[in-house]
Design a protein around this motif. Structure first.
Motif, PDB file in Angstrom:
ATOM      1  N   MET A 170       0.482   3.160   7.043  1.00  0.00           N
ATOM      2  CA  MET A 170       0.321   3.546   8.429  1.00  0.00           C
ATOM      3  C   MET A 170      -0.810   2.705   9.009  1.00  0.00           C
ATOM      4  O   MET A 170      -1.873   2.598   8.413  1.00  0.00           O
ATOM      5  N   ASP A 171      -0.580   2.116  10.162  1.00  0.00           N
ATOM      6  CA  ASP A 171      -1.620   1.350  10.846  1.00  0.00           C
ATOM      7  C   ASP A 171      -2.569   2.320  11.537  1.00  0.00           C
ATOM      8  O   ASP A 171      -2.129   3.204  12.280  1.00  0.00           O
ATOM      9  N   ALA A 209      -8.179   3.249  -1.227  1.00  0.00           N
ATOM     10  CA  ALA A 209      -7.189   2.169  -1.304  1.00  0.00           C
ATOM     11  C   ALA A 209      -6.002   2.576  -2.173  1.00  0.00           C
ATOM     12  O   ALA A 209      -5.428   1.776  -2.892  1.00  0.00           O
ATOM     13  N   GLY A 210      -5.634   3.852  -2.075  1.00  0.00           N
ATOM     14  CA  GLY A 210      -4.500   4.357  -2.838  1.00  0.00           C
ATOM     15  C   GLY A 210      -3.184   4.022  -2.169  1.00  0.00           C
ATOM     16  O   GLY A 210      -3.139   3.554  -1.035  1.00  0.00           O
ATOM     17  N   ASP A 211      -2.125   4.265  -2.884  1.00  0.00           N
ATOM     18  CA  ASP A 211      -0.782   3.991  -2.397  1.00  0.00           C
ATOM     19  C   ASP A 211      -0.308   5.161  -1.527  1.00  0.00           C
ATOM     20  O   ASP A 211      -0.317   6.311  -1.972  1.00  0.00           O
ATOM     21  N   GLU A 212       0.095   4.866  -0.316  1.00  0.00           N
ATOM     22  CA  GLU A 212       0.542   5.889   0.629  1.00  0.00           C
ATOM     23  C   GLU A 212       1.774   6.643   0.111  1.00  0.00           C
ATOM     24  O   GLU A 212       1.867   7.867   0.241  1.00  0.00           O
ATOM     25  N   GLU A 213       2.702   5.915  -0.501  1.00  0.00           N
ATOM     26  CA  GLU A 213       3.899   6.543  -1.048  1.00  0.00           C
ATOM     27  C   GLU A 213       3.524   7.501  -2.180  1.00  0.00           C
ATOM     28  O   GLU A 213       4.037   8.625  -2.262  1.00  0.00           O
ATOM     29  N   ARG A 214       2.631   7.087  -3.039  1.00  0.00           N
ATOM     30  CA  ARG A 214       2.159   7.920  -4.149  1.00  0.00           C
ATOM     31  C   ARG A 214       1.531   9.197  -3.615  1.00  0.00           C
ATOM     32  O   ARG A 214       1.802  10.297  -4.097  1.00  0.00           O
ATOM     33  N   ALA A 227      -7.388  19.684   5.814  1.00  0.00           N
ATOM     34  CA  ALA A 227      -7.436  19.384   4.374  1.00  0.00           C
ATOM     35  C   ALA A 227      -6.452  18.274   4.003  1.00  0.00           C
ATOM     36  O   ALA A 227      -6.771  17.408   3.181  1.00  0.00           O
ATOM     37  N   VAL A 228      -5.278  18.278   4.593  1.00  0.00           N
ATOM     38  CA  VAL A 228      -4.281  17.232   4.319  1.00  0.00           C
ATOM     39  C   VAL A 228      -4.776  15.899   4.875  1.00  0.00           C
ATOM     40  O   VAL A 228      -4.693  14.867   4.196  1.00  0.00           O
ATOM     41  N   ARG A 229      -5.298  15.917   6.084  1.00  0.00           N
ATOM     42  CA  ARG A 229      -5.816  14.676   6.685  1.00  0.00           C
ATOM     43  C   ARG A 229      -6.975  14.117   5.868  1.00  0.00           C
ATOM     44  O   ARG A 229      -7.056  12.911   5.627  1.00  0.00           O
ATOM     45  N   ARG A 230      -7.862  14.982   5.428  1.00  0.00           N
ATOM     46  CA  ARG A 230      -9.003  14.530   4.608  1.00  0.00           C
ATOM     47  C   ARG A 230      -8.537  13.955   3.276  1.00  0.00           C
ATOM     48  O   ARG A 230      -9.088  12.965   2.793  1.00  0.00           O
ATOM     49  N   SER A 231      -7.542  14.579   2.686  1.00  0.00           N
ATOM     50  CA  SER A 231      -6.990  14.065   1.433  1.00  0.00           C
ATOM     51  C   SER A 231      -6.435  12.658   1.648  1.00  0.00           C
ATOM     52  O   SER A 231      -6.664  11.760   0.828  1.00  0.00           O
ATOM     53  N   TYR A 232      -5.726  12.455   2.735  1.00  0.00           N
ATOM     54  CA  TYR A 232      -5.174  11.135   3.046  1.00  0.00           C
ATOM     55  C   TYR A 232      -6.285  10.102   3.185  1.00  0.00           C
ATOM     56  O   TYR A 232      -6.216   9.013   2.621  1.00  0.00           O
ATOM     57  N   VAL A 233      -7.335  10.454   3.915  1.00  0.00           N
ATOM     58  CA  VAL A 233      -8.459   9.530   4.090  1.00  0.00           C
ATOM     59  C   VAL A 233      -9.105   9.224   2.747  1.00  0.00           C
ATOM     60  O   VAL A 233      -9.368   8.059   2.419  1.00  0.00           O
ATOM     61  N   SER A 234      -9.344  10.242   1.958  1.00  0.00           N
ATOM     62  CA  SER A 234      -9.995  10.064   0.661  1.00  0.00           C
ATOM     63  C   SER A 234      -9.180   9.202  -0.298  1.00  0.00           C
ATOM     64  O   SER A 234      -9.700   8.280  -0.916  1.00  0.00           O
ATOM     65  N   VAL A 235      -7.896   9.485  -0.404  1.00  0.00           N
ATOM     66  CA  VAL A 235      -7.050   8.803  -1.381  1.00  0.00           C
ATOM     67  C   VAL A 235      -6.541   7.456  -0.884  1.00  0.00           C
ATOM     68  O   VAL A 235      -6.598   6.460  -1.599  1.00  0.00           O
ATOM     69  N   VAL A 236      -6.045   7.415   0.345  1.00  0.00           N
ATOM     70  CA  VAL A 236      -5.368   6.212   0.835  1.00  0.00           C
ATOM     71  C   VAL A 236      -6.323   5.272   1.583  1.00  0.00           C
ATOM     72  O   VAL A 236      -6.383   4.086   1.279  1.00  0.00           O
ATOM     73  N   VAL A 237      -7.061   5.805   2.546  1.00  0.00           N
ATOM     74  CA  VAL A 237      -7.912   4.947   3.370  1.00  0.00           C
ATOM     75  C   VAL A 237      -9.155   4.493   2.597  1.00  0.00           C
ATOM     76  O   VAL A 237      -9.389   3.296   2.434  1.00  0.00           O
ATOM     77  N   ASP A 238      -9.935   5.444   2.106  1.00  0.00           N
ATOM     78  CA  ASP A 238     -11.175   5.097   1.399  1.00  0.00           C
ATOM     79  C   ASP A 238     -10.921   4.648  -0.035  1.00  0.00           C
ATOM     80  O   ASP A 238     -11.619   3.794  -0.557  1.00  0.00           O
ATOM     81  N   ASP A 245       6.413   6.164 -13.545  1.00  0.00           N
ATOM     82  CA  ASP A 245       7.297   5.112 -14.047  1.00  0.00           C
ATOM     83  C   ASP A 245       7.548   3.974 -13.064  1.00  0.00           C
ATOM     84  O   ASP A 245       7.892   2.872 -13.487  1.00  0.00           O
ATOM     85  N   VAL A 246       7.407   4.247 -11.768  1.00  0.00           N
ATOM     86  CA  VAL A 246       7.717   3.214 -10.774  1.00  0.00           C
ATOM     87  C   VAL A 246       6.449   2.749 -10.039  1.00  0.00           C
ATOM     88  O   VAL A 246       6.098   1.570 -10.080  1.00  0.00           O
ATOM     89  N   ILE A 247       5.773   3.674  -9.386  1.00  0.00           N
ATOM     90  CA  ILE A 247       4.622   3.273  -8.554  1.00  0.00           C
ATOM     91  C   ILE A 247       3.454   2.796  -9.395  1.00  0.00           C
ATOM     92  O   ILE A 247       2.897   1.717  -9.151  1.00  0.00           O
ATOM     93  N   ASP A 248       3.072   3.589 -10.392  1.00  0.00           N
ATOM     94  CA  ASP A 248       1.918   3.211 -11.210  1.00  0.00           C
ATOM     95  C   ASP A 248       2.215   2.015 -12.118  1.00  0.00           C
ATOM     96  O   ASP A 248       1.298   1.345 -12.588  1.00  0.00           O
ATOM     97  N   ALA A 249       3.491   1.718 -12.352  1.00  0.00           N
ATOM     98  CA  ALA A 249       3.873   0.590 -13.194  1.00  0.00           C
ATOM     99  C   ALA A 249       3.859  -0.741 -12.446  1.00  0.00           C
ATOM    100  O   ALA A 249       4.003  -1.790 -13.065  1.00  0.00           O
ATOM    101  N   ARG A 250       3.696  -0.683 -11.128  1.00  0.00           N
ATOM    102  CA  ARG A 250       3.709  -1.929 -10.323  1.00  0.00           C
ATOM    103  C   ARG A 250       2.520  -2.796 -10.634  1.00  0.00           C
ATOM    104  O   ARG A 250       1.472  -2.480 -10.907  1.00  0.00           O
TER     105      ARG A 250
END
Length: 107
Positions: A1-2, A52-57, A39-50, A102-107
Motif C-alpha cells: 500500500m502506498d 519492513a515486513g511483507d504485507e501479504e504475510r 490495534a489493527v492499524r498499529r500492528s500494520y505499522v509495526s510489522v509492515v511499515v516499521d 512454505d511460500v512467503i517465508d521461502a522467498r
C-alpha cells in the motif's frame, strides 16, 4: 500500500482521526485500513511499515473479521477481483500459516 508521509501518525492515532480521514480517502485499500480498529492499524505499522515486513504475510495472519472485511471492502470491489487471494484469506489458520511458511517465508 502506498502511504503518504504523514501516514504513520494517522495510522497510530486515535480512531476518530483515522475514521474521519477515511471519509476523504479515495483509495479503497487506504480507506479500509483507516476504518480498522487502532490495534489493527498499529500492528500494520509495526510489522509492515516499521518492520519492513511483507504485507501479504501480515494480512494472512490477521483475525477473521479483519480478513473478511478486506475481502468484502477491497478485493471484491476491484474491477478484476483476485479470486486466489480471496480464497486464501478465507482458509483456516493452519492453511494460511502453511502458505506463509512454505511460500512467503521461502522467498
Amino acid at each position: 500500500m502506498d502511504l503518504p508521509p504523514h501516514a504513520r501518525a494517522v495510522l497510530t492515532g486515535p480512531d476518530l482521526v483515522a475514521r474521519n480521514l477515511a471519509g476523504l480517502e479515495r483509495d479503497p485499500q487506504r480507506k479500509w485500513m483507516l476504518r480498522r480498529p487502532r490495534a489493527v492499524r498499529r500492528s500494520y505499522v509495526s510489522v509492515v511499515v516499521d518492520g519492513a515486513g511483507d504485507e501479504e504475510r501480515w494480512m494472512l495472519l490477521q483475525d477473521e473479521e479483519t480478513r473478511d472485511s478486506y475481502v468484502a471492502d477491497v478485493l471484491s470491489r476491484e474491477a478484476e477481483p483476485d479470486r486466489q487471494a480471496m480464497w486464501l484469506l478465507g482458509q483456516p489458520r493452519a492453511v494460511r500459516e502453511s502458505y506463509v511458511a512454505d511460500v512467503i517465508d521461502a522467498r
